[in-house]
Design a protein around this motif. Structure first.
Motif, mmCIF file in Angstrom:
data_model
loop_
_atom_site.group_PDB
_atom_site.id
_atom_site.type_symbol
_atom_site.label_atom_id
_atom_site.label_comp_id
_atom_site.label_asym_id
_atom_site.label_seq_id
_atom_site.Cartn_x
_atom_site.Cartn_y
_atom_site.Cartn_z
ATOM 1 N N GLY A 219 90.024 88.707 -29.060
ATOM 2 C CA GLY A 219 88.929 87.395 -29.284
ATOM 3 C C GLY A 219 88.121 87.427 -30.282
ATOM 4 N N ALA A 220 87.790 88.385 -31.170
ATOM 5 C CA ALA A 220 86.674 88.414 -32.054
ATOM 6 C C ALA A 220 87.294 88.647 -33.323
ATOM 7 N N GLU A 221 86.884 87.725 -34.321
ATOM 8 C CA GLU A 221 87.201 87.981 -35.749
ATOM 9 C C GLU A 221 85.950 89.043 -36.353
ATOM 10 N N THR A 222 86.032 89.555 -37.513
ATOM 11 C CA THR A 222 85.289 90.352 -38.179
ATOM 12 C C THR A 222 85.043 89.544 -39.476
ATOM 13 N N VAL A 223 83.685 89.248 -39.775
ATOM 14 C CA VAL A 223 83.467 88.378 -40.864
ATOM 15 C C VAL A 223 82.620 89.122 -41.875
ATOM 16 N N PHE A 224 83.002 89.312 -43.159
ATOM 17 C CA PHE A 224 82.226 89.990 -43.940
ATOM 18 C C PHE A 224 81.215 89.080 -44.905
ATOM 19 N N LEU A 225 80.043 89.681 -44.949
ATOM 20 C CA LEU A 225 79.075 88.783 -45.811
ATOM 21 C C LEU A 225 78.742 89.712 -47.010
ATOM 22 N N THR A 226 78.985 89.402 -48.059
ATOM 23 C CA THR A 226 78.470 90.249 -49.295
ATOM 24 C C THR A 226 77.218 90.114 -49.573
ATOM 25 N N THR A 227 76.861 91.348 -49.859
ATOM 26 C CA THR A 227 75.219 91.623 -50.160
ATOM 27 C C THR A 227 74.839 90.794 -51.555
ATOM 28 N N THR A 228 73.672 90.484 -51.586
ATOM 29 C CA THR A 228 72.933 89.690 -52.747
ATOM 30 C C THR A 228 72.846 91.007 -53.861
ATOM 31 N N ALA A 229 72.904 90.672 -54.979
ATOM 32 C CA ALA A 229 72.869 91.562 -56.117
ATOM 33 C C ALA A 229 71.881 92.546 -56.208
ATOM 34 N N GLU A 230 70.601 92.029 -55.919
ATOM 35 C CA GLU A 230 69.476 93.094 -55.695
ATOM 36 C C GLU A 230 69.796 94.264 -54.748
ATOM 37 N N ASN A 231 70.477 93.889 -53.484
ATOM 38 C CA ASN A 231 70.739 94.822 -52.673
ATOM 39 C C ASN A 231 71.922 95.576 -52.527
ATOM 40 N N MET A 232 72.654 95.615 -53.626
ATOM 41 C CA MET A 232 73.896 96.071 -53.674
ATOM 42 C C MET A 232 74.136 97.592 -53.389
ATOM 43 N N TYR A 233 72.838 98.206 -53.862
ATOM 44 C CA TYR A 233 72.830 99.681 -54.124
ATOM 45 C C TYR A 233 72.129 100.306 -52.636
ATOM 46 N N LEU A 234 71.602 99.233 -52.000
ATOM 47 C CA LEU A 234 70.660 99.814 -50.772
ATOM 48 C C LEU A 234 71.294 100.019 -49.464
ATOM 49 N N SER A 235 70.819 101.236 -49.125
ATOM 50 C CA SER A 235 71.247 101.702 -47.773
ATOM 51 C C SER A 235 70.129 102.334 -46.984
ATOM 52 N N SER A 236 70.316 102.560 -45.763
ATOM 53 C CA SER A 236 69.196 103.432 -45.103
ATOM 54 C C SER A 236 69.070 104.858 -45.638
ATOM 55 N N SER A 237 70.346 105.403 -45.941
ATOM 56 C CA SER A 237 70.190 106.752 -46.494
ATOM 57 C C SER A 237 69.321 106.794 -48.079
ATOM 58 N N VAL A 238 69.782 105.618 -48.799
ATOM 59 C CA VAL A 238 68.909 105.574 -50.169
ATOM 60 C C VAL A 238 67.467 105.552 -49.877
ATOM 61 N N VAL A 239 66.928 104.881 -48.697
ATOM 62 C CA VAL A 239 65.553 104.559 -48.574
ATOM 63 C C VAL A 239 64.992 105.969 -48.070
ATOM 64 N N LYS A 240 65.861 106.736 -47.049
ATOM 65 C CA LYS A 240 65.470 107.848 -46.549
ATOM 66 C C LYS A 240 65.167 109.108 -47.588
ATOM 67 N N GLN A 241 65.964 109.057 -48.789
ATOM 68 C CA GLN A 241 66.142 110.018 -49.707
ATOM 69 C C GLN A 241 64.845 109.712 -50.672
ATOM 70 N N ILE A 242 64.471 108.622 -51.045
ATOM 71 C CA ILE A 242 63.636 108.050 -51.711
ATOM 72 C C ILE A 242 62.300 108.382 -51.115
ATOM 73 N N ALA A 243 61.952 108.069 -50.066
ATOM 74 C CA ALA A 243 60.809 108.482 -49.091
ATOM 75 C C ALA A 243 60.356 109.986 -49.083
ATOM 76 N N TYR A 244 61.745 110.643 -48.630
ATOM 77 C CA TYR A 244 61.545 112.040 -48.808
ATOM 78 C C TYR A 244 60.840 112.614 -49.923
ATOM 79 N N PHE A 245 61.224 112.205 -51.051
ATOM 80 C CA PHE A 245 60.583 112.749 -52.304
ATOM 81 C C PHE A 245 59.425 111.892 -52.620
ATOM 82 N N GLY A 246 58.796 111.328 -51.772
ATOM 83 C CA GLY A 246 57.403 110.603 -52.176
ATOM 84 C C GLY A 246 57.656 109.112 -52.860
ATOM 85 N N GLY A 247 58.910 108.962 -53.049
ATOM 86 C CA GLY A 247 59.120 107.691 -53.772
ATOM 87 C C GLY A 247 58.659 106.315 -53.120
#
Length: 168
Positions: free
Chosen positions: A112-140
């Protein structure tokens, strides 16, 4: 009939990429449920309750967005709330392969449900929670990656995990 969509993810922490997908989904559906999924294989930096509060803060201006927590099968939840769609964000082709498999499995479990994919904007293509955590961990500087309303909370927690108190 109200068109309800579920936007699942770990949101650990919520990023500007997540927020972009949520905002865009809120324009397509009558109601969007941002669903924090519990993944037993991962140890989150933020509790489910903290993630709910962060998402509530950054979506407070979106009247048709609500937040919930899932500790079970997504297909069952989607059926139980009467949703017609599962909204997933895609950053790259590598995301598509995994998400496509998940979409097929969810369709088999609940047709009963379809999966809808939304592509990210170009400025967020590399962005993930893991990337944020890694940058913050090293003080970025993560201010370009997470909503400003919750930046301090995220920095404090991620620096606390490293054993460093963040100074403002």
């Amino acid at each position: 009939m109200r068109r309800i969509a579920v936007c699942p993810g770990s949101f650990d922490p919520v990023t500007l990429g997540h927020l972009d997908i949520i905002q865009r989904a809120s324009k397509l559906f009558d109601k969007v449920i941002v669903l924090i999924s519990v993944n037993a294989a991962k140890t989150p930096s933020f509790s489910s309750t903290e993630r709910v509060m962060m998402i509530q803060e950054v979506t407070k201006d979106l009247d048709n967005v609500v937040i919930d927590i899932l500790d079970g099968l997504l297909a069952d939840y989607v059926r139980d709330v009467g949703a017609i769609a599962i909204v997933k964000g895609l950053r790259a082709v590598s995301d598509f392969e995994y998400e496509f498999q998940m979409a097929l499995a969810n369709k088999k479990l609940y047709a009963g449900a379809e999966t809808v994919f939304l592509t990210t904007t170009a400025e967020n293509m590399y962005l993930s929670s893991s990337v944020v955590k890694q940058i913050a961990y090293f003080g970025g500087d993560i201010s370009h990656f997470v909503p400003m309303e919750i930046l301090g909370d995220i920095q404090d927690r991620l620096m606390q995990e490293k054993g460093v108190k963040h100074e403002y």
